[in-house]
Motif scaffolding. Structure first.
Motif, PDB file in Angstrom:
ATOM      1  N   SER A 205       0.825  -1.207   0.000  1.00 54.07           N
ATOM      2  CA  SER A 205       0.000   0.000   0.000  1.00 54.07           C
ATOM      3  C   SER A 205       0.857   1.254   0.000  1.00 54.07           C
ATOM      4  O   SER A 205       0.546   2.239  -0.669  1.00 54.07           O
ATOM      5  N   GLY A 344      -3.790  -1.430   6.310  1.00 54.13           N
ATOM      6  CA  GLY A 344      -2.964  -1.577   5.125  1.00 54.13           C
ATOM      7  C   GLY A 344      -3.779  -1.977   3.916  1.00 54.13           C
ATOM      8  O   GLY A 344      -3.500  -1.563   2.787  1.00 54.13           O
ATOM      9  N   LYS A 347      -5.731   1.123   2.951  1.00 55.42           N
ATOM     10  CA  LYS A 347      -4.818   2.264   2.839  1.00 55.42           C
ATOM     11  C   LYS A 347      -5.257   3.457   3.691  1.00 55.42           C
ATOM     12  O   LYS A 347      -5.105   4.614   3.293  1.00 55.42           O
ATOM     13  N   ILE A 350      -2.129   5.418   6.367  1.00 59.11           N
ATOM     14  CA  ILE A 350      -0.794   4.834   6.243  1.00 59.11           C
ATOM     15  C   ILE A 350       0.287   5.898   6.049  1.00 59.11           C
ATOM     16  O   ILE A 350       1.435   5.696   6.461  1.00 59.11           O
ATOM     17  N   THR A 351      -0.045   7.015   5.433  1.00 56.82           N
ATOM     18  CA  THR A 351       0.980   8.034   5.192  1.00 56.82           C
ATOM     19  C   THR A 351       1.361   8.802   6.454  1.00 56.82           C
ATOM     20  O   THR A 351       2.348   9.545   6.448  1.00 56.82           O
TER      21      THR A 351
END
Length: 449
Positions: A205, A344, A347, A350-351
């Motif tokens: 991802s 994950g 998504k 996640i950043t």
């Protein structure tokens, strides 16, 4: 990365005794040591230790015992365990010490194990234990039936032959595998955790493409895989932890991947600046998570806890409070580590990982001026004076920072033995309140002036 030496053999041949001697006798005793405390159930009961001999560092691993073939009860299960342990040695070790027992003599299971190890193509030392004098070395003769060109006598208890064994071992293992210079230019992030918690899905991802094999079967990652990830123009090296290989006739048995995943994590963690410990939020914090966290702490790496699979959690607001409390209770020695929830697969969030990685790396490189540190030390001692040691005043002369990655401090006192583990924890807590050191372990050493 450091070479791995694995000790294998039947039960009660003295593997753990030899392991303990290698750890106890091969450390560099000229180094000052941190005041530490045993943490039962975390990693202080581990069967691996990083150590050194003749200034060469390596990791030594003590494996479980093999059982004699003639035991009739549970033959299939015993054979499965034999192959599990052999696979462990074959897969992980750069050098294998096959330990044999001089008192019991050569057993059929010794020969079977030797055949398995020989097929691995790895370097092997054939060592016969429980020989404590030269007069007993005639017992070595029957062990040459195993097909070895050289048999090494040793007594793990008394140390007879130990130096010779270690010299031969060091000559056979490769030198420390250094990190490639090109990797030093970007942050190295190890993604570690139990099998099937979503490590590969998370990395896929982050990369935005299917770089790694993803499966519901634990252990489908076959090798440590490095991937370069770019976030807002900044690059990061993501290291995915390998699973256990299954190939050829030697690997035909089903293996206990949970049992061996920790050793694979070591390789990834020691290369990293920061470790992302991926937890399965739906399962909570389990013992394996504690052990992996302990490895990260032992290696002095930065850490982020990532509660994955958050998309399947019902009533997330209520559950978040519960699992955070569980994390604090079970992995209390890492209360400095940030924790984020994510999915994950979907998504989600996640950043958020990348700004935290940058922050932790900055914290790991932080230096505090000695003058500021001594003002800090005077302040906390004034608030809470330390008790006398054997009726004498315990004096703290000064504190200085002696290293980074992780931040490392030395305190000079008149009686180092008077500074106990709980005193160090008090100083560490105060250091964090004053200077943060978010997401990174710190080391505190005590010396006499």
């Amino acid at each position: 990365m450091k070479p791995i030496i694995a000790i294998v053999g039947r039960a009660n041949v003295g593997k753990s005794t030899l392991f303990n001697r290698m750890v106890r006798m091969s450390v560099d005793r000229t180094k000052s040591t941190a005041i530490t405390e045993s943490i039962p159930g975390v990693t202080r009961d581990r069967n691996y230790v990083e150590t050194e001999w003749d200034r060469k560092k390596f990791i030594v691993i003590d494996t479980g015992g093999f059982y004699a073939e003639e035991i009739s009860h549970g033959d299939k299960e015993i054979l499965r365990q034999v192959r599990e342990q052999a696979m462990f040695a074959i897969e992980e070790a750069d050098l294998i010490i096959h330990l044999l027992d001089a008192k019991e003599g050569l057993m059929p299971s010794d020969i079977e194990l030797a055949d398995i190890l020989r097929k691995s193509g790895k370097k092997i030392l054939w060592v016969v234990n429980k020989i404590d004098t030269q007069s007993k070395e005639d017992r070595l003769l029957e062990f040459y039936r195993i097909g070895a060109e050289e048999i090494i006598p040793v007594s793990a208890v008394t140390g007879y032959g130990f130096d010779e064994l270690m010299d031969k071992a060091i000559a056979l293992i490769p030198k420390d595998m250094e990190t490639k210079p090109s990797e030093d230019e970007i942050p190295r992030v190890a993604v570690v955790g139990r099998p099937n918690v979503g490590k590969s899905t998370l990395i896929n991802s982050l990369l935005g493409k299917k770089r790694l094999i993803v499966s519901h079967i634990p252990g489908t990652t076959r090798d440590s895989i490095d991937s370069i990830c770019s976030y807002y123009g900044k690059r990061y090296l993501l290291i995915d932890t390998a699973g256990i290989r299954k190939k050829g006739k030697i690997y035909s048995q089903k293996i206990d991947i949970e049992k061996f995943s920790i050793v694979r994590a070591i390789r990834s963690i020691e290369r990293a600046d920061v470790a992302i410990i991926v937890l399965d939020a739906s399962e909570g914090v389990v013992e394996q998570d504690q052990k992996i966290a302990g490895i990260v702490e032992d290696y002095g790496k930065g850490v982020i806890f990532l509660l994955n699979k958050w998309d399947i959690i019902r009533e997330p607001e209520i559950y978040y409070k519960e699992i955070i409390q569980e994390l604090k209770n079970k992995i209390w020695f890492m209360d400095y580590a940030p924790c984020i929830t994510t999915s994950g697969l979907e998504k989600k969030r996640i950043t958020k990982i990348f700004p935290i990685i940058d922050e932790i790396i900055a914290e790991r490189q932080k230096r505090i001026p000695t003058a500021d540190l001594n003002k800090f030390l005077s302040k906390i001692i004034a608030v809470k004076p330390f008790p006398p040691y054997k009726g004498r005043e315990l004096k703290f002369f000064y504190i200085t920072q002696v290293g980074i990655k992780p931040p490392t401090f030395t305190i000079f006192v008149n009686y180092p033995s008077g500074v106990k583990a709980h005193h160090i924890r008090y100083i560490e807590k105060a250091l964090r309140q004053e200077y943060s050191f978010k997401g990174t372990p710190i080391r505190i050493y005590v010396k006499s002036r």
